[in-house]
Design a protein around this motif. Structure first.
Motif, mmCIF file in Angstrom:
data_model
loop_
_atom_site.group_PDB
_atom_site.id
_atom_site.type_symbol
_atom_site.label_atom_id
_atom_site.label_comp_id
_atom_site.label_asym_id
_atom_site.label_seq_id
_atom_site.Cartn_x
_atom_site.Cartn_y
_atom_site.Cartn_z
ATOM 1 N N PRO A 1 86.638 -15.800 36.111
ATOM 2 C CA PRO A 1 86.044 -14.475 35.924
ATOM 3 C C PRO A 1 86.168 -13.975 34.485
ATOM 4 C CG PRO A 1 88.020 -14.383 37.312
ATOM 5 C CD PRO A 1 87.769 -15.804 37.023
ATOM 6 N N PHE B 1 81.318 -9.510 32.373
ATOM 7 C CA PHE B 1 80.319 -9.987 33.345
ATOM 8 C C PHE B 1 80.584 -9.402 34.734
ATOM 9 C CE2 PHE B 1 79.761 -13.354 30.160
ATOM 10 C CZ PHE B 1 78.387 -13.356 30.061
ATOM 11 N N GLU B 2 81.864 -9.293 35.075
ATOM 12 C CA GLU B 2 82.218 -8.720 36.379
ATOM 13 C C GLU B 2 81.750 -7.267 36.449
ATOM 14 O OE1 GLU B 2 85.203 -10.055 38.782
ATOM 15 O OE2 GLU B 2 83.904 -11.753 38.328
ATOM 16 N N ALA C 1 78.085 -7.128 36.869
ATOM 17 C CA ALA C 1 77.709 -7.418 38.259
ATOM 18 C C ALA C 1 77.931 -6.187 39.127
ATOM 19 C CB ALA C 1 78.516 -8.596 38.782
#
Lengths: 512, 188
Positions: free
Chosen positions: A26, A30-31, A34
């Motif tokens: 992870p 980016f997490e 999302a």
């Protein structure tokens, strides 16, 4: 095949491979991207509401023989807090110490990459300096390593970080709280403290770091004065005239019991004798309330009173929430979904409670909701304290970490407890059960878990003596929190309770 | 615009399937010390089923879009990481699309195979991610939840088998879900 379809398939596999990589490794931005992208999709979360019908219980079950009402449980929680605050002071070591002012501190977070450090929230950081000794009851814990608020504050974001902040996907680091202190535990490989074995044949040595054995962890012994002493109580011993060290004021505090064992030969190492100090504390999950020993003139003991205790629910940072759905599509998990998330300050790790009963912890939060790992989620870990049902004012037993195993056939949450090698639970059980080897206890949350305050009720269970080290006990919990009840989630992280400044007793001169 | 509306309706159908699945799961016995959550594992993976049926029915160029939509709906019903859900849904959709490439999904065994393999792909993948993340967290001491074990692969296989068994029964109904006509492939 049609070219467009080919391209779509190739695109699909590429995205799948990229997403697979990101799910195994992870990456923060980016997490967050999302989560942001999924926020609109989560507005239909209310559709899961019928799942609550399966989880909604009736009245809270009785936790240990007393009527299960909120006021009573709040009172029990306050009594526990008082007992913990009192337990931080030594019983065997002569106390108070002349010229030493103890500053109480609660272990804030021990869940971190470096397990040889803990952060404390102290009541008065003013007199605390690096290198000062930290003790818990009679036991030496470590030394103050850092006071973050006094460290130079640097924030030099790179280009990507600047862009992310501008887009609202990242935020600058929050300056550390004023009352935060980092402690280097005696378990750290570089930690060293002078010590001696008590008794007629006194033997001096240096203790620090860990000696890992198959079924236990000892503190490592270095340069013992004699190789012929293999047992006895080990205490800190650094006399002030010889060593100009802050540890010297901790002289006399306990480290553990000197022990010896034989380690069988392996492919790489021959059979060997190992001498180490069996610690009196579980440094990983057994630290709750400590004292920082600061030199100076002033209050020599801390004497907390009932009126100083701030109830666990009265502390700032609780917010009423509703469970949006219960259950998880992964059959091996037990989770629920809350209707609030980062938008109101809910962060990963936050406690979710039904009254003062812990229901679970937030495992992930997004912009409009959060996922809660429930107490019966297998693998759910909680740092716990036990207190006799019949004596709620007694000094609690520090159990350390309990791990959820799910539910029993009867529907009770089952927690697994493996005592640390130095656990003195046998003595505690015998003392409180009138010589027996089993006792009914209430289990409470301990310190050291991020965004979970100390003093939340887990439920009632039966605790029995395990005898030899290495054993484990499965405890069936009655009266655990109901995820279908009215819930609150913790959105703050401030200290739970703090003895008032005017509520200290000044040290008697010449006590020691 | 009409296409967007149809995609929105597809999202609604997948979300409803997820809600029904959650309802069935919450009524079953959870994971416990006395045994794995076999009851929960016997609930068919309805979300994957809706996705696979849609892949069998709608334009093949929309496979990725459908998988993305199904992943968005699914991520709201599970504690699994969103990227893991996304890759799982894409793989399930692409498996169904691959089967469809060689044979229309018009026979019961093909339908069962497509749905079962899709559910198995998602289930095992999410379990694998849980195992990897869990073991990493134990080493690093980072905050983590869940404790998947190798024995849980049985649960993923069981869910896949139940999904495969149910697929031929519910396929005709799911094949006629209203509101998706705009996404259907054109007849030549």
């Amino acid at each position: 095949m049609h070219m467009a379809t080919m391209r779509t398939r190739r695109l699909g596999w590429t995205i799948a491979a990229g997403a697979a990589l990101l799910s195994l490794r992870p990456i923060g931005p980016f997490e967050r991207l999302a989560d942001l992208a999924l926020a609109p999709a989560r507005v239909l979360g209310f559709l899961g509401a019928p799942s609550l019908l399966g989880g909604r219980g009736g009245l809270p079950a009785d936790a240990g023989g007393a009527p299960g009402n909120l006021e009573l449980e709040r009172d029990l929680s306050a009594q526990l807090e008082l007992a913990i605050l009192r337990s931080a002071e030594p019983e065997q070591v002569p106390w108070p110490i002349r010229g030493v002012v103890p500053i109480p501190g609660e272990v804030d977070v021990s869940e971190d990459v470096n397990r040889d450090r803990v952060s404390l929230r102290v009541s008065d950081p003013g007199p605390i300096e690096r290198g000062q000794a930290v003790v818990a009851g009679d036991v030496f814990v470590g030394t103050v390593e850092k006071i973050p608020v006094r460290e130079p504050y640097r924030d030099r974001p790179g280009l990507l970080e600047k862009l992310l902040r501008r887009a609202g996907l990242s935020s600058p680091p929050v300056p550390p709280p004023r009352d935060l202190v980092i402690v280097r535990l005696i378990t750290d490989p570089s930690a060293r403290v002078g010590a001696r074995v008590e008794g007629p044949a006194s033997c001096r040595m240096v203790v620090g770091g860990l000696e890992r054995l198959e079924d236990r962890v000892w503190l490592a012994v270095h340069n013992p004065e004699s190789q012929n002493i293999h047992s006895g109580r080990v205490v800190v011993h650094e006399s002030a005239p010889v060593v100009d060290s802050a540890d010297s004021i901790a002289s006399g505090f306990l480290l553990g019991d000197l022990s010896e064992t034989t380690v069988a030969a392996t492919d790489r190492t021959p059979r060997r004798q190992v001498v180490g100090v069996d610690p009196l504390l579980d440094f990983e999950a057994g630290l709750n309330q400590v004292l920082v020993l600061t030199p100076g003139r002033g209050p020599g003991v801390v004497d907390p009173r009932r009126s100083d205790i701030v109830g666990v629910l009265e502390a700032t940072g609780w917010r009423h929430v509703d469970m949006a759905s219960l259950g998880d599509l992964c059959a091996w998990r037990s989770t629920g979904r809350l209707d609030v998330g980062r938008n109101v300050g809910v962060r990963a790790g936050a406690a979710v409670v039904d009254g003062v009963r812990l229901v679970g912890r937030v495992s992930r939060s997004d912009q409009i909701g959060s996922t809660v790992a429930l107490l019966d989620d297998p693998g759910f870990r909680v740092s716990a304290l036990a207190q006799p049902v019949d004596d709620p004012g007694a000094t609690p037993l520090v159990l350390g970490e309990l791990v959820s195993q799910g539910r029993s056939a009867g529907g009770d949450v089952v927690l697994r407890w493996q005592p640390a090698s130095g656990s003195r639970h046998d003595e505690w059980i015998q003392r409180h059960s009138g010589g027996g080897d089993e006792i009914d206890v209430r289990l409470w949350t301990g310190s050291g878990m991020r965004r979970v305050p100390r003093g939340l009720l887990l439920g009632a269970a039966s605790l029995r003596s395990l005898g030899a080290p290495g054993g484990a006990l499965l405890m069936e919990l009655t009266g655990a929190g109901d995820p279908g009840a009215e819930l609150q989630v913790r959105t703050g992280s401030s200290r739970l309770a703090r003895p008032a400044a005017n509520n200290v007793v000044y040290a008697a001169e010449g006590e020691r | 615009m009409k296409r967007l509306t149809s995609l929105g309706i597809f999202f609604l159908w997948v979300s409803l399937a997820g809600a029904a699945q959650l309802f069935l799961i919450s009524g079953s016995g959870g994971p416990g010390v006395d045994g794995p959550a076999l009851g929960r594992a016997c609930v068919p993976d309805l979300m994957t089923l809706v996705l696979v049926v849609a892949v069998g029915r709608l334009d093949r160029r929309d496979v990725v879009t459908l998988a993305l939509i199904a992943a968005a709906a699914r991520a709201a019903c599970t504690a699994a990481p969103p990227f893991a859900v996304l890759s799982g849904c894409l793989v399930a959709a692409l498996i169904a699309d691959t089967i469809r490439r060689f044979a229309d999904l018009d026979r019961a065994w093909l339908r069962a195979g497509a749905a079962g393999s899709g559910a198995l792909a998602i289930g095992t993948w999410l379990l694998l991610v849980d195992l990897v993340r869990g073991s990493e967290a134990r080493v690093t001491g980072r905050l983590s939840f869940g404790q998947a074990s190798d024995a849980d692969f049985v649960l993923a296989a069981l869910t896949a088998a139940v999904t495969a068994l149910v697929a031929p029964l519910v396929w005709p109904a799911l094949h006629r879900l209203p509101g998706l006509r705009r996404l259907e492939r054109k007849a030549f």
